[in-house]
Design an enzyme around this catalytic site. Structure first.
Site, short mmCIF file in Angstrom:
data_model
loop_
_atom_site.label_atom_id
_atom_site.label_comp_id
_atom_site.label_asym_id
_atom_site.label_seq_id
_atom_site.Cartn_x
_atom_site.Cartn_y
_atom_site.Cartn_z
N LYS A 125 0.82 -1.21 0.00
CA LYS A 125 0.00 0.00 0.00
C LYS A 125 0.86 1.26 0.00
O LYS A 125 1.79 1.38 0.80
CB LYS A 125 -0.91 0.01 1.23
CG LYS A 125 -1.83 1.23 1.31
CD LYS A 125 -2.65 1.21 2.59
CE LYS A 125 -3.54 2.45 2.69
NZ LYS A 125 -4.31 2.48 3.95
N CYS A 135 -0.36 -0.10 5.92
CA CYS A 135 -0.99 -1.41 6.01
C CYS A 135 -0.19 -2.36 6.91
O CYS A 135 0.94 -2.72 6.56
CB CYS A 135 -1.14 -2.01 4.61
SG CYS A 135 -1.73 -3.71 4.61
N HIS A 185 0.18 0.55 15.01
CA HIS A 185 -1.06 1.24 14.65
C HIS A 185 -1.86 1.59 15.91
O HIS A 185 -2.42 2.68 16.01
CB HIS A 185 -1.90 0.36 13.72
CG HIS A 185 -1.47 0.44 12.29
ND1 HIS A 185 -2.30 0.88 11.28
CD2 HIS A 185 -0.29 0.16 11.70
CE1 HIS A 185 -1.64 0.85 10.13
NE2 HIS A 185 -0.42 0.41 10.36
N TRP A 239 -6.23 5.93 9.01
CA TRP A 239 -7.37 5.60 9.88
C TRP A 239 -8.43 6.67 9.89
O TRP A 239 -9.58 6.41 10.21
CB TRP A 239 -6.89 5.35 11.32
CG TRP A 239 -6.25 4.02 11.49
CD1 TRP A 239 -4.92 3.77 11.59
CD2 TRP A 239 -6.89 2.75 11.53
NE1 TRP A 239 -4.68 2.41 11.71
CE2 TRP A 239 -5.89 1.77 11.67
CE3 TRP A 239 -8.23 2.34 11.47
CZ2 TRP A 239 -6.17 0.42 11.76
CZ3 TRP A 239 -8.51 0.98 11.55
CH2 TRP A 239 -7.49 0.05 11.70
#
Length: 210
Positions: free
Chosen positions: A8, A20, A157, A204
């Site tokens: 990505k 990703c 993340h 996000w």
């Protein structure tokens, strides 16, 4: 000859690695095994036709192995292990599912708009379970394995997105988890393959506001 991998691209920055965690997992395996590779950065908002021909569902990562494009990070990591057994990264079966519920719990908490819906507590329970498991320094013991390489990007993340959107951090009393994260993030393989924090946030943002 370098192995080819489609990953990505960053949102709004098509020439930079995107956010990703599944792509990073495969890249981590390649780095840890010292397998040469060439990355193709794919703008998932405007997928090129040649990419859709090799990945009809438009998903990343996909890796070219023996002239065949292979999808799904679980499958890819398994094939890489089989074809490149050194250094061994296979996770003993009894440890394979450790931490597997952390990422879905994080996503539910991130998207939640109700502080009393139990999503924060569910995430804390999963992190506590990981903390209780970690005897060190990695999930399966002294050596890093595939389960660590799968969890590392997801924990990244979690830290970045929850810190930005909810001003939330992993509690200080989960010392084993915090030390584990520090250890993972300090590895050269992780530094080489992580997306910048601003691209994780950008990745996000639409989902949170949706």
């Amino acid at each position: 000859m370098a192995l080819e991998i489609c990953v990505k691209a960053a949102v709004g920055a098509p020439n930079i690695l995107g956010d990703c965690p599944f792509c990073q997992r495969v890249l981590l395996s390649l780095e840890e095994k010292k397998i040469p590779y060439k990355s193709h950065l794919i703008n998932l908002g405007d997928k090129p036709q040649w990419f859709l021909e090799i990945s009809p569902e438009g998903k990343v990562p996909v890796v070219k192995i023996d002239d065949k494009w292979v999808a799904d990070s679980d499958v890819i990591v398994g094939i890489l292990e089989e074809k490149n057994p050194e250094p061994p990264l296979a996770t003993p079966p009894e440890f394979a599912s450790v931490g597997s519920k952390i990422f879905p719990s994080f996503v539910k908490f991130l998207k939640s708009k109700d502080p009393n819906d139990g999503t924060e507590q569910a995430l804390l329970e999963e992190l506590k379970a990981l903390d209780g498991h970690l005897k060190g320094p990695f999930i399966a013991g002294e050596k890093i394995t595939a389960v660590d390489l799968s969890l590392a990007p997801k924990l990244y993340h979690l830290e970045v997105a929850l810190g930005h959107f909810k001003n939330w951090t992993i509690p200080d009393n989960l010392t084993h988890v915090l030390n584990y994260i520090k250890l993972l993030f300090s590895r050269e393989s992780f530094k080489e393959t992580r997306a910048a924090e601003e691209h994780v946030i950008a990745g996000w943002e639409p989902k949170v506001n949706a």
